[in-house]
Design an enzyme around this catalytic site. Structure first.
Site, mmCIF file in Angstrom:
data_model
loop_
_atom_site.group_PDB
_atom_site.id
_atom_site.type_symbol
_atom_site.label_atom_id
_atom_site.label_comp_id
_atom_site.label_asym_id
_atom_site.label_seq_id
_atom_site.Cartn_x
_atom_site.Cartn_y
_atom_site.Cartn_z
ATOM 1 C CG PHE A 166 -3.317 0.244 -7.766
ATOM 2 C CD1 PHE A 166 -4.671 0.446 -7.885
ATOM 3 C CD2 PHE A 166 -2.569 1.172 -7.065
ATOM 4 C CE1 PHE A 166 -5.284 1.546 -7.333
ATOM 5 C CE2 PHE A 166 -3.172 2.285 -6.496
ATOM 6 C CZ PHE A 166 -4.533 2.476 -6.632
ATOM 7 N NE ARG A 197 -15.062 3.011 2.024
ATOM 8 C CZ ARG A 197 -13.836 3.508 1.964
ATOM 9 N NH1 ARG A 197 -12.794 2.702 2.129
ATOM 10 N NH2 ARG A 197 -13.640 4.792 1.729
ATOM 11 C CE LYS A 241 -8.764 1.039 5.262
ATOM 12 N NZ LYS A 241 -8.973 2.498 5.273
ATOM 13 C CE LYS A 265 -4.009 2.050 2.286
ATOM 14 N NZ LYS A 265 -3.550 3.450 2.097
#
Length: 312
Positions: free
Chosen positions: A153, A223, A229, A81
């Site tokens: 990404f 989302r 994460k 990340k």
């Protein structure tokens, strides 16, 4: 023919068993047709999400939930990340998560394709403030941009699952052939323990954490649990609503910020404020990011520390 009519037409063909070479009992063929249906439906769903996002002035981004032990790791790709500025190339411009146009030098985006790319503008581990200083300038700092990379990404408008988008992403970045455009490394991790080991390694080197991306997922501008994460400490955003006066060595300055979450929860953040921020704190109504380790029974974060003021 609009997307809804195309889908209904294909559905009628599938369940009537009228695809060429497929009888009513041909389950493998039917499964293949249903897979085709999901791919056909994707552009319409993506377009609806994109339209909604753009109506709010923001690019249509896929956002991450938080990883929890028990997730089937075999289904996911894992990457670092990056602690930079989320950026979306819409085929013509670079946009921040909030919809602001990034004033990048012409050479930085020269020759980029008319295909959407999702990534992070990043100068390296531990250089978030330097990244912000460069990227936020209305007149590009040519020398500053020499140190920025666009870590790509995902390809939001590419059809197919993430497993299928990855080769396309790598081929596209290869075709761009610029040192500052980088395809983010993706890897497989076998267990939760191995994932924790990788996290510890990344954080030891100054990295922020990890991202897990479900291989079988389509790009959705929302989302969801297809994107996760994983960090040793969590972070979140809140709005500054008041200041608490400082005491002792901070007399005459701000001692803490009173902030409010989107759910209406209020608490104070005193740790993490620099002396400069205590003299000139984030303005009332501005959004700040704080870091914390778990929650109290009241729902308030434990060990809340100011990380930064949001600029997007």
């Amino acid at each position: 023919m609009d997307i809804r009519r195309r889908i209904l037409s294909l559905l009628s063909i599938i369940f009537a068993g009228r695809l060429p070479g497929m009888g009513p009992r041909d389950r493998p063929g039917r499964r293949a047709a249903l897979r085709l249906l999901s791919v056909l439906a994707l552009p319409g769903a993506w377009l609806q999400q994109a339209t909604s996002a753009r109506a709010a002035g923001k690019p249509p981004l896929m956002l991450a939930n938080t990883y929890r032990e028990g997730v089937p790791l075999a289904d996911f790709w894992v990457s670092e990340k990056y602690d930079g500025i989320r950026a979306y190339w819409d085929g013509r411009r670079l946009l921040t998560r909030g919809g602001e146009v990034v004033q990048a030098p012409g050479w930085f985006v020269h020759g980029w394709p008319q295909r959407a790319m999702d990534g992070e503008l990043w100068r390296g581990r531990g250089q978030f403030e330097q990244t912000v200083s460069t990227v936020r300038r209305q007149v590009p700092d040519e020398q500053g941009w020499r140190g920025v990379s666009f870590m790509v990404f995902d390809l939001p408008q590419e059809p197919g699952t993430f497993d299928e988008r990855l080769p396309a992403l790598q081929a596209l970045v290869g075709a761009i052939s610029q040192a500052w455009v980088v395809a983010v490394r993706q890897r497989k991790v076998a267990s939760h323990q191995a994932l924790q080991g990788l996290l510890a390694e990344v954080e030891k080197q100054g990295g922020e954490g990890l991202v897990l991306h479900r291989g079988g997922s389509f790009y959705q501008a929302q989302r969801n649990d297809d994107l996760l994460k994983f960090k040793s400490m969590e972070d979140a955003d809140a709005k500054v609503v008041a200041y608490l006066a400082g005491k002792g060595k901070y007399e005459g300055m701000v001692g803490a910020l009173t902030v409010e979450t989107a759910d209406g929860l209020r608490f104070n953040i005193g740790s993490g404020l620099t002396d400069a921020q205590r003299r000139a704190p984030p303005s009332l109504g501005s959004i700040v990011t704080y870091r914390y380790r778990g929650l109290h029974a009241s729902g308030k974060p434990r060990f809340a520390v100011l990380l930064r003021q949001r600029g997007d």
